[in-house]
Design an enzyme around this catalytic site. Structure first.
Site, PDB file in Angstrom:
ATOM      1  N   CYS A 132      48.491  58.147  65.564  1.00 21.27           N
ATOM      2  CA  CYS A 132      47.415  57.320  64.983  1.00 21.27           C
ATOM      3  C   CYS A 132      47.917  55.943  64.564  1.00 21.27           C
ATOM      4  CB  CYS A 132      46.780  58.024  63.783  1.00 21.27           C
ATOM      5  SG  CYS A 132      46.036  59.627  64.173  1.00 21.27           S
ATOM      6  N   ARG A 133      48.671  55.886  63.454  1.00 20.54           N
ATOM      7  CA  ARG A 133      49.001  54.594  62.858  1.00 20.54           C
ATOM      8  C   ARG A 133      50.139  53.855  63.546  1.00 20.54           C
ATOM      9  NH1 ARG A 133      49.983  57.161  57.136  1.00 20.54           N
ATOM     10  NH2 ARG A 133      50.550  58.830  58.580  1.00 20.54           N
ATOM     11  N   SER A 134      51.293  54.525  63.732  1.00 18.89           N
ATOM     12  CA  SER A 134      52.444  53.772  64.262  1.00 18.89           C
ATOM     13  C   SER A 134      52.258  53.315  65.707  1.00 18.89           C
ATOM     14  CB  SER A 134      53.763  54.534  64.070  1.00 18.89           C
ATOM     15  OG  SER A 134      53.794  55.749  64.765  1.00 18.89           O
ATOM     16  N   ASN A 185      52.878  60.065  64.917  1.00 17.91           N
ATOM     17  CA  ASN A 185      53.066  59.097  66.020  1.00 17.91           C
ATOM     18  C   ASN A 185      51.922  59.134  67.033  1.00 17.91           C
ATOM     19  OD1 ASN A 185      55.422  58.369  68.710  1.00 17.91           O
ATOM     20  ND2 ASN A 185      54.485  56.923  67.303  1.00 17.91           N
ATOM     21  N   ASP A 239      46.531  57.579  56.097  1.00 15.04           N
ATOM     22  CA  ASP A 239      46.474  58.458  57.267  1.00 15.04           C
ATOM     23  C   ASP A 239      45.009  58.683  57.668  1.00 15.04           C
ATOM     24  OD1 ASP A 239      46.586  60.480  59.099  1.00 15.04           O
ATOM     25  OD2 ASP A 239      47.880  61.792  57.895  1.00 15.04           O
ATOM     26  N   CYS A 262      55.265  56.693  61.549  1.00 13.76           N
ATOM     27  CA  CYS A 262      54.284  57.421  60.738  1.00 13.76           C
ATOM     28  C   CYS A 262      54.611  58.913  60.834  1.00 13.76           C
ATOM     29  CB  CYS A 262      52.850  57.101  61.167  1.00 13.76           C
ATOM     30  SG  CYS A 262      52.430  57.569  62.856  1.00 13.76           S
TER      31      CYS A 262
HETATM   32  P1  4NP Z   1      49.710  59.580  62.154  1.00  7.96           P
HETATM   33  O1  4NP Z   1      48.495  60.557  61.825  1.00  7.96           O
HETATM   34  O2  4NP Z   1      50.841  59.998  61.266  1.00  7.96           O
HETATM   35  O3  4NP Z   1      49.171  58.227  61.774  1.00  7.96           O
HETATM   36  O4  4NP Z   1      50.010  59.705  63.625  1.00  7.96           O
HETATM   37  C1  4NP Z   1      48.598  61.955  61.899  1.00  7.96           C
HETATM   38  C2  4NP Z   1      48.568  62.583  63.123  1.00  7.96           C
HETATM   39  C3  4NP Z   1      48.614  63.965  63.197  1.00  7.96           C
HETATM   40  C4  4NP Z   1      48.705  64.703  62.031  1.00  7.96           C
HETATM   41  C5  4NP Z   1      48.766  64.058  60.806  1.00  7.96           C
HETATM   42  C6  4NP Z   1      48.711  62.679  60.744  1.00  7.96           C
HETATM   43  N1  4NP Z   1      48.726  66.102  62.095  1.00  7.96           N
HETATM   44  O5  4NP Z   1      48.732  66.753  61.034  1.00  7.96           O
HETATM   45  O6  4NP Z   1      48.742  66.683  63.212  1.00  7.96           O
END
Ligand code: 4NP
Length: 162
Positions: free
Chosen positions: A13-15, A11, A131, A8
Site C-alpha cells: 500500500c504505502r511504500s 509493501n 495504514d 512499510c
Molecule cells: P502497507 O499496508 O504496510 O502500507 O503495505 C498493509 C498491507 C497489508 C497488511 C497490512 C498493512 N496486512 O495485514 O496484510
C-alpha cells in the site's frame, strides 16, 4: 549515488506508492543517475505481489505507473541503502531494532533510518503515514496527498546533497 528505501508493513500500500511517486519526481528532475529507489515491507505477507489495487488506482489517477513487486526487507538492505524511510512509528521501531541487532553482529551499516513524516513540508509535528489497508479509496488518496509533497521535499533535500 544515493540509495533510498521506502518501508512499510506489507509493501503493497504505502511504500510502493511512495516509491512510485518519488521515482517519477527523480526521473522528471533528471536525477536518476544520482538517486536510486526501492521499497520493502517489514513483514512478509505478500511476497511477489503487485501493489494493492487501490494504490494502483490512486497512482493511475495521478498519472503514475509502477512495476513494483512486494518483498520483505533483508539484512543486505541495511548495508546498501543510505536512507530508509519508515511510513509509521511501528515500521521505524522495527527497523531500528533490526539495525541494532545487526550492529551487534558486527555489520557496518550505512543506513540512516528516518520517518517519512519528517519530510512533510509545513508540518510542525512528525506524523505517521496511516495504514490504509483496512480503509477505502479515500484513505489511499489521503496517503497520496501526504506522500506527494513529502517526496518532493525529500528530493529537494537530497538534491542539495548531490
Ligand atoms: P502497507 O499496508 O504496510 O502500507 O503495505 C498493509 C498491507 C497489508 C497488511 C497490512 C498493512 N496486512 O495485514 O496484510
Amino acid at each position: 549515488m544515493i540509495h533510498v528505501l521506502f518501508v512499510c508493513l506489507g509493501n503493497i500500500c504505502r511504500s510502493p506508492m511512495a516509491e512510485a511517486i518519488f521515482a517519477q519526481q527523480v526521473t522528471h528532475a533528471g536525477l536518476d543517475q544520482k538517486i536510486s529507489w526501492d521499497s520493502a515491507g517489514t513483514a512478509n505477507y505478500h511476497p511477489g505481489k503487485k501493489p494493492d489495487h487501490r494504490t494502483l488506482q490512486v497512482l493511475t489517477a495521478h498519472g503514475i505507473e509502477t512495476a513494483h513487486r512486494a518483498r520483505q526487507i533483508t539484512d543486505q538492505d541495511f548495508e546498501r541503502f543510505e536512507l530508509m524511510l519508515a511510513m509509521d512509528q511501528s515500521n521505524f521501531n522495527d527497523l531500528q531494532r533490526r539495525a541494532e541487532a545487526l550492529r551487534r553482529e558486527g555489520y557496518a551499516l550505512k543506513a540512516r533510518i528516518e520517518k517519512m513524516g519528517t519530510y512533510e513540508p509545513q508540518q510542525p509535528v512528525v506524523r505517521d503515514v496511516p495504514d490504509p489497508y483496512y480503509g477505502d479509496l479515500k484513505d489511499f488518496e489521503a496517503v497520496y496527498q501526504m506522500l506527494e509533497p513529502a517526496c518532493a521535499e525529500l528530493l529537494q533535500q537530497l538534491q542539495a546533497r548531490t
